[in-house]
Every structure is written in C-alpha cells, then in structure tokens.
Scaffold this motif. Sequence first.
Motif, PDB file in Angstrom:
ATOM      1  N   ASP A 238       0.737  -1.419  -0.051  1.00 38.50           N
ATOM      2  CA  ASP A 238      -0.065   0.092   0.030  1.00 38.50           C
ATOM      3  C   ASP A 238       0.876   1.299  -0.094  1.00 38.50           C
ATOM      4  OD1 ASP A 238      -2.270  -1.527   0.084  1.00 38.50           O
ATOM      5  OD2 ASP A 238      -2.495  -1.396   2.368  1.00 38.50           O
ATOM      6  N   HIS A 239       2.063   1.011   0.212  1.00 34.11           N
ATOM      7  CA  HIS A 239       2.963   2.284   0.103  1.00 34.11           C
ATOM      8  C   HIS A 239       3.542   2.554  -1.173  1.00 34.11           C
ATOM      9  CE1 HIS A 239       4.058   0.835   4.307  1.00 34.11           C
ATOM     10  NE2 HIS A 239       2.687   1.048   4.360  1.00 34.11           N
ATOM     11  N   LYS A 240       3.012   3.473  -1.960  1.00 42.11           N
ATOM     12  CA  LYS A 240       3.463   3.597  -3.223  1.00 42.11           C
ATOM     13  C   LYS A 240       4.556   4.822  -3.418  1.00 42.11           C
ATOM     14  CE  LYS A 240       0.463   0.320  -4.306  1.00 42.11           C
ATOM     15  NZ  LYS A 240      -0.428   0.565  -5.194  1.00 42.11           N
ATOM     16  N   ASP A 241       5.275   4.727  -4.429  1.00 43.84           N
ATOM     17  CA  ASP A 241       6.251   5.777  -4.835  1.00 43.84           C
ATOM     18  C   ASP A 241       5.637   6.801  -5.868  1.00 43.84           C
ATOM     19  OD1 ASP A 241       6.643   4.440  -7.212  1.00 43.84           O
ATOM     20  OD2 ASP A 241       8.513   3.556  -6.897  1.00 43.84           O
ATOM     21  N   GLU A 242       6.333   7.730  -6.197  1.00 46.97           N
ATOM     22  CA  GLU A 242       5.960   8.372  -7.110  1.00 46.97           C
ATOM     23  C   GLU A 242       5.534   8.102  -8.660  1.00 46.97           C
ATOM     24  OE1 GLU A 242      10.222   8.737  -7.194  1.00 46.97           O
ATOM     25  OE2 GLU A 242       8.809   8.757  -5.939  1.00 46.97           O
ATOM     26  N   THR A 243       5.747   6.836  -9.133  1.00 51.57           N
ATOM     27  CA  THR A 243       5.429   6.218 -10.021  1.00 51.57           C
ATOM     28  C   THR A 243       4.320   5.077  -9.933  1.00 51.57           C
ATOM     29  OG1 THR A 243       6.982   4.315  -9.738  1.00 51.57           O
ATOM     30  CG2 THR A 243       7.686   6.223 -11.042  1.00 51.57           C
ATOM     31  N   GLY A 244       3.905   4.929  -8.614  1.00 53.33           N
ATOM     32  CA  GLY A 244       2.787   3.965  -8.326  1.00 53.33           C
ATOM     33  C   GLY A 244       3.359   2.821  -7.993  1.00 53.33           C
ATOM     34  N   ASP A 245       4.474   2.400  -7.746  1.00 55.66           N
ATOM     35  CA  ASP A 245       5.092   0.910  -7.618  1.00 55.66           C
ATOM     36  C   ASP A 245       5.393   0.911  -6.046  1.00 55.66           C
ATOM     37  OD1 ASP A 245       5.626   0.462 -10.001  1.00 55.66           O
ATOM     38  OD2 ASP A 245       7.371   1.186 -10.291  1.00 55.66           O
ATOM     39  N   PRO A 246       4.822  -0.402  -5.328  1.00 58.14           N
ATOM     40  CA  PRO A 246       4.885  -0.558  -4.090  1.00 58.14           C
ATOM     41  C   PRO A 246       6.270  -0.359  -3.612  1.00 58.14           C
ATOM     42  CG  PRO A 246       4.422  -2.492  -5.006  1.00 58.14           C
ATOM     43  CD  PRO A 246       4.459  -1.546  -6.049  1.00 58.14           C
ATOM     44  N   MET A 247       6.534   0.438  -2.273  1.00 59.56           N
ATOM     45  CA  MET A 247       7.803   0.574  -1.930  1.00 59.56           C
ATOM     46  C   MET A 247       8.223  -0.526  -0.554  1.00 59.56           C
ATOM     47  SD  MET A 247       7.629   4.830  -1.567  1.00 59.56           S
ATOM     48  CE  MET A 247       9.367   4.894  -0.576  1.00 59.56           C
ATOM     49  N   PRO A 248       9.282  -1.063  -0.856  1.00 64.81           N
ATOM     50  CA  PRO A 248       9.819  -1.955   0.133  1.00 64.81           C
ATOM     51  C   PRO A 248      10.145  -1.401   1.334  1.00 64.81           C
ATOM     52  CG  PRO A 248      11.371  -2.267  -1.545  1.00 64.81           C
ATOM     53  CD  PRO A 248      10.268  -1.190  -2.169  1.00 64.81           C
TER      54      PRO A 248
END
Length: 208
Positions: free
Chosen positions: A109-119
């Motif tokens: 649910d934690h997304k970066d600026e590109t919309g990918d999930p952040m580990p």
Amino acid sequence: MFRLSAAVAPVAGAVPPPPKTKAVTVAQARAPAVTRRHLLLASATATLPTAAASAAAPSFAEIPGSGGVKALDLREGSGEVPADDDKVAIHYYGRLAAKQGWRFDSTYDHKDETGDPMPFVFTIGAGKVIPGIEAAVKSMRVGGLRRVIIPPSQGYQNTSQEPIPPNFFDRQRLFTTIFNPTRLANGEGSTLGTLIFDIELISIRQHS
C-alpha cells in the motif's frame, strides 16, 4: 341325415394357435446382508483421503533461537541469506491476531511517485525493527516468501519500533490494542500483541 364329427379337420392355410407355455418363475437373488464390518470398512475407506491430505499439509515450525517465532515457508527462495549488518528490502503484510487478523499495514500500500509499491528497508542487527521480523528474515533466502507468527515478547515493546504503520488511525488502533492497560492488567498480555506477518525478501545489500 348327416352327423357332425367332433374332430374338426384343419383348414388349409390357417395359422395354428401358439402352443401353451408354462409360466416360469424367476427366483430373485437376495441382497447380501450389510454387516457392521462392512459399514466400518466403508467408513475407514472414506476417511483415507482426508487423513492423507492432513498428513501432507505443511505446518509451522519454530525458528531456533527466535524466542518462539513460528514460520511457514510459502515459497522457498534461491538467493543469498542475509547476515548481520546487511541491508535488506522486504515486502510484508502485517496482521494483528487479537483483532481477528486485522491487517494493520502492508508495504504494497506504500507507493512511490510512479505508483510502484515501496519495500521496507532495514539493517540486520541494528535493533530498530521488532525482533520477530529480524529473526524471520535472517534465515530466509532472497526470493522467499514466509508467514510468521510472532509472540508478544518478540513483537512491539514500544511505539517506536519498526515497521510503523504510516496511517495515524491504523497506528493508533494497533498500539491501543497491544498496550491496553486494562486488558494487560487482566492478564491478556500473552495474546494482545501476537502478530502475523507475510514477508517476502526482495534483496540484500551486503555490508562492505
């Protein structure tokens, strides 16, 4: 005067009547009696697939030296195993057993600026994450997916230990449940903080 004869001669071309047949009685075979032995045998045979499936089902095993953390590998990894001072990246789903498995946080649910999930990234041995997660990750290989049950003693001991849910309301609900003074006074501390994490080890940056 003519007299009629009792015997009547057959008329040429007439179809003779069918011969009389005797009724044949077919004796029906009696069904064999169903005994208690048959019933028991049928019952035992019916339960064999269930018993075999139960025996083959994977089960949780305690991680040695983890303080009671139990793990079930959902997927075996094929990469490296982390060591102390290595920086690791993981994805996880975190759930709270005391709230019927309520999911309080997930890196997906934690997304970066590109919309990918952040580990979630942390250093093995730094002492910033809850001990149960570190114990689980230290015995995993990159690419592995593991479900762990973390007892309260290896979970959150204070509100500054990571991972911390970024959402305020999720964070408040999590910590007010685990550190509820009334329920702790009632002796529920052994169950309130039990956590369930699904952890995927993404990568390792080895300490140089």
